[in-house]
Design a protein around this motif. Sequence first.
Motif, PDB file in Angstrom:
ATOM      1  N   PRO A   1       0.807  -1.229   0.000  1.00 58.10           N
ATOM      2  CA  PRO A   1       0.000   0.000   0.000  1.00 58.10           C
ATOM      3  C   PRO A   1       0.837   1.273   0.000  1.00 58.10           C
ATOM      4  O   PRO A   1       0.373   2.317  -0.461  1.00 58.10           O
ATOM      5  N   CYS A   2       2.080   1.198   0.473  1.00 57.54           N
ATOM      6  CA  CYS A   2       2.945   2.392   0.481  1.00 57.54           C
ATOM      7  C   CYS A   2       3.278   2.849  -0.938  1.00 57.54           C
ATOM      8  O   CYS A   2       3.513   4.041  -1.175  1.00 57.54           O
ATOM      9  N   CYS A   3       3.288   1.908  -1.890  1.00 53.57           N
ATOM     10  CA  CYS A   3       3.603   2.240  -3.276  1.00 53.57           C
ATOM     11  C   CYS A   3       2.404   2.827  -4.013  1.00 53.57           C
ATOM     12  O   CYS A   3       2.545   3.286  -5.147  1.00 53.57           O
ATOM     13  N   ARG A   4       1.238   2.814  -3.368  1.00 57.63           N
ATOM     14  CA  ARG A   4       0.018   3.260  -4.039  1.00 57.63           C
ATOM     15  C   ARG A   4      -0.337   4.707  -3.737  1.00 57.63           C
ATOM     16  O   ARG A   4      -1.302   5.238  -4.279  1.00 57.63           O
ATOM     17  N   THR A   5       0.399   5.355  -2.847  1.00 61.85           N
ATOM     18  CA  THR A   5       0.184   6.785  -2.621  1.00 61.85           C
ATOM     19  C   THR A   5       0.850   7.562  -3.755  1.00 61.85           C
ATOM     20  O   THR A   5       1.662   7.009  -4.513  1.00 61.85           O
ATOM     21  N   LEU A   6       0.528   8.826  -3.880  1.00 65.38           N
ATOM     22  CA  LEU A   6       1.150   9.648  -4.916  1.00 65.38           C
ATOM     23  C   LEU A   6       2.660   9.687  -4.730  1.00 65.38           C
ATOM     24  O   LEU A   6       3.433   9.428  -5.666  1.00 65.38           O
TER      25      LEU A   6
END
Length: 549
Positions: free
Chosen positions: A374-379
């Motif tokens: 999920p950390c890679c899915r933020t802007l």
Amino acid sequence: MEFSEHIKTANVENVVLRQPLHPPSRGTLCITGHHLLFSDREEEGSARQVLLLLRNVDAIEKSVENLLAHSGPFCNEGRSQRISGSSGTITIKCKDLRVLQLDIPGMEQCLNIARSIETLSCLDGVSEMYPFFYRPSDVSLQDQWGLSSPENHYSQMKELHDRWRLSTVNRDSLVCPSYPPAVIVPKNTDDDMLEKAAKFRQGGRFPVLCYYHRKNGMVIMRSSQPLTGANRKRCKDDESLLQAVIDGSDKGFIIDTRSSQQALQARVTGGGCESKSCYSGWTRLHRQMERGKALQESLMKLVEACGDESHNMDRWLSKLDNSKWLSHVQTALSTAGLLAECVERDGHSVLVHGSEGTDSTLLISTLAQLIMDPCCRTLEGFLALLEREWVQAGHPFRQRCAHSAFSHARLQQESPVFLLLLDCVWQLWRQFPLALGFSEALLLRLATEAYVSNYGTFLCNSHQERCALGVKENTHCLFRALLRARERDCYSNPLYEPIELAIWPSVHPQSLQLWRGFFLRWTPQARHLEEAQEEIRNMVTEWGKLALS
């Protein structure tokens, strides 16, 4: 070299511009060392301008004709006037898929403008390109370049420190020209071992860590193919390096992005794959992914299909199918899903490679991280992922993005791998509209910037090249620009709701769609989609204000 040497005619009056989504307009055309500027003065005191970077020009077509006819819709007071002389038409096909047409009075002026565009759009010197001249007023060249570094990434991942270390064996780019100065490797491997393993891998790309899965401690490694050759050569140091990766677990997987037949054929030219007897703890899986010329030709066929104006549905669907672009999207997502499944569900570490390790390897490692983390899915997280897995990891942007879909030049090393990644990410974004913190507008911006940009981020093929050419000292960073406040609002997903779970994409043919926002972006249909998304953004913003009041 002076740009003026290539400009015989600097400006022309009474040029007619025809462009998508706008009516024809008459105005002044100017050409500079880096730009084509069209200024349309419709009334006193107001002007509509079109500014085109010459590097955006993918192909140019010109025609010249003698005129003896009645003037068209631009004559004074609507009266038809009999005119004579010569004029020319220049059709500009852009890397962002726009097609512009310039009707220029005067044969000589038309040919001069065409020659200038052809020459200035193809200058090879990186330091002559516009990012070295771009100076926005609100930022400084002294500002930080890039979002992070391998050193910062390692220091933030405290969980790594027991079994992994940061090696600077490549600090002078002598071990691997396409790797960054620092890489993460198993702790019980020394630099001498890494140097020997690098000599056994194509281009020196020895196995390095690119992802650590916090949930179970498993990792994704990436490299290039081993140089076993026809004689099935071995490298004890390479074998020990990979054994150190799975030390303490039962086995690991090697995902080879070539078919087993392609891997065997690579031995003829000195390449190959890891043998079961030498890498006993590893199981090899082959998933063929197209690359290079085949992928470039697929893009060209797709863009040709999207430009078909016959309005024949059967013909359109046949062309779309023949391009095989959606098949490449399906294969990439499927292979990335397999990689994520090995790590997330089965609890095994994975090594990914194809031949060179700079294209499909980076594609599926990036997608797998988006699926799992999920950390890679933020802007911010997504841009940091691109920086880490594509810019720092040595994807040769300058070679792969030299031309887009229209160029008549003979194909060399062009391949739209990065565009394929963005298409796959868009498929994820469409299937999970709340799970990704960025918008389609960001993907469209990145798809353009990779081919033509004001920024230096995608200029070169490797960290070594960027250092040699002074890119960081003399250009601005795209990723940092995208995170400034005014840009962040545009590129954030207003519906974003973080979830910790993995997002598993459907790869059934009926689940995958043509990325209309990109491939049909210069059509009224795509403009309507943009307007709808902007309306959603405004509604969410208003709801947020009401909730706070």
